[in-house]
Scaffold this active site. Sequence first.
Site, PDB file in Angstrom:
ATOM      1  CE  LYS A  88      -6.127   2.083  -0.824  1.00 17.38           C
ATOM      2  NZ  LYS A  88      -6.739   2.210   0.530  1.00 17.38           N
TER       3      LYS A  88
ATOM      4  CE1 TYR B  54      -3.012   3.094   0.460  1.00 23.02           C
ATOM      5  CE2 TYR B  54      -3.344   2.474   2.747  1.00 23.02           C
ATOM      6  CZ  TYR B  54      -3.608   3.311   1.690  1.00 23.02           C
ATOM      7  OH  TYR B  54      -4.466   4.375   1.856  1.00 23.02           O
TER       8      TYR B  54
END
Length: 301
Positions: free
Chosen positions: A162, A134
């Site tokens: 992400k 992320y």
Amino acid sequence: MRLSGSITALATPFTASGEIDLDAWHKLLAMQLEGGTQAVVVAGSTGEAAALYDAEYDAVLRAAVEFVAGRIPVLAGTGLSNTAKTIELTRHVAALGADAALVVTPPYVRPTQAGLVAHFRAIADDGALPVVLYNVPGRTGGDLLPETVAELAGHPGIVGIKEAVSDPQRMQALLPFKSEGFAVLSGDDPTACRAMLAGADGIISVGSNVLPAAFRRLADLARAGRGAEAEAWDARLRPAYDFLGLEPNPIPVKALLSAQGIGHGLRLPLQSLSAAHQDAARRTAGLVVELEHVCRDTLAA
């Protein structure tokens, strides 16, 4: 694990007295399943993970795993500023039944790119769960660069990223790393349509807390390459994106959830939506109802 489509970074609802509201949590999870959400993230930044006590973190994750009952993947946010502590937490959520860990770049400490490679490899080696990287530099103070992602994407325990950097060049730099074992996911609602039309596997969204069917429709259209339809639907969602960016996440989305009877605010230092934005909240709440009805009517037809 192969993650794709519309994934919700869940907000954590509290009662009026500031406790975890498990009834509201179940309502939110049910709304996600009914709307077609394809995975959920528990206790990420949208979920105010830093404000949760350990027992509360365990309670919301355990409740999500039990409620979802294997119908969609449940990811848990486990990223901390220290590698050993992140491994410990990741192993802990594995024991609680999480399907994967969403691991943000270490907040505040700003490691080198070599340090990030060593950090994520160690978690993937020893954390007992598939890892989704992320990257959100605006929150952490560090940027996981594409060339660093290239070094990590081939690790069998690292299953995706992400990416919250909204620059289209960043997404274009990441898309070559897509494979059956590595998903590239947008982490930015306003640019997710563009990212998915370019080839991203899906989105981990804030707005899908309140618009699960609408974001599922957006993901389905964009991932099918139906560009004109996806862009038209994205344009209808634009006022919601604008509202969600008025104050730091998750303040605006929790105002919309409260309007739906799910939760009663945030924990300090976050405060409820300011008075200056209450009219915008009411307009956006009406838009949410309208768009979700459109999607559900379409499904029923």
